[in-house]
Enzyme design. Sequence first.
Site, PDB file in Angstrom:
ATOM      1  N   CYS A   8     -22.463   5.002 -17.742  1.00  0.00           N
ATOM      2  CA  CYS A   8     -22.164   3.846 -17.494  1.00  0.00           C
ATOM      3  C   CYS A   8     -20.831   3.505 -16.914  1.00  0.00           C
ATOM      4  O   CYS A   8     -20.370   4.435 -16.224  1.00  0.00           O
ATOM      5  CB  CYS A   8     -22.394   3.098 -18.878  1.00  0.00           C
ATOM      6  SG  CYS A   8     -21.396   2.920 -20.032  1.00  0.00           S
ATOM      7  N   ARG A  14     -22.751   1.022 -23.409  1.00  0.00           N
ATOM      8  CA  ARG A  14     -24.017   1.341 -23.286  1.00  0.00           C
ATOM      9  C   ARG A  14     -24.242   2.784 -23.524  1.00  0.00           C
ATOM     10  O   ARG A  14     -25.071   3.509 -24.080  1.00  0.00           O
ATOM     11  CB  ARG A  14     -24.476   0.740 -22.020  1.00  0.00           C
ATOM     12  CG  ARG A  14     -24.831  -0.571 -21.940  1.00  0.00           C
ATOM     13  CD  ARG A  14     -25.193  -1.016 -20.457  1.00  0.00           C
ATOM     14  NE  ARG A  14     -23.955  -1.153 -19.718  1.00  0.00           N
ATOM     15  CZ  ARG A  14     -24.032  -1.463 -18.398  1.00  0.00           C
ATOM     16  NH1 ARG A  14     -24.922  -2.137 -17.773  1.00  0.00           N
ATOM     17  NH2 ARG A  14     -22.798  -1.376 -17.953  1.00  0.00           N
TER      18      ARG A  14
END
Length: 195
Positions: A8, A14
């Site tokens: 990410c 994330r």
Amino acid sequence: MLHILFVCTGNTCRSPMAEGLLRKYAKERGMELEVRSAGVSAISGTSISRHTAAILRDEGVHDSIQSSQLTGQQVAWADLVLTLTGSHKRHLLQFFPDAVAKTYTLKEYVHDEAEVAEDIQELDSLYAEAEMSIALGGEPDAAALQRIIEIRQRIPSFDISDPFGGTRDDYELTAAEIRKALYSLLDKLESARRL
């Protein structure tokens, strides 16, 4: 053992969430996977966000995950590179075009609509060819650039929402997106293992 790398932006929200959750879910299913994560703009050694850490703790994941800047060594290590958005994927392929055959967004990898998969494969090849032309001092083919535009307009979004700077609820929504995709990923990997 399959090596999976999640990518990410800063590797604080994330991708570490996906890393920790996949490691846990794979273990629960008795699957042997090695999982890591990195960020295209990460500062190595930075702590993951407090909301990500809390979600992982709530899931019973107590791994010590710290951010890591994406490197060629990590990409070479991985059998499968799963980005959290299309822009992460394009960034990765800009610097590592040889990874095109093993790089997908998480959602696109688990998506099973054949027509969309064909479009994605063609788009990835077009991006890789354009980056290679630029790297060699040339210009991308105009017809190929037009084809990229046409294909991008047809493909649905496969991005996982970015909770960075948001509330715990924002992180929970992102975690729900990631969980759903990870369950599909494990189903796909188990099906492939049985063949």
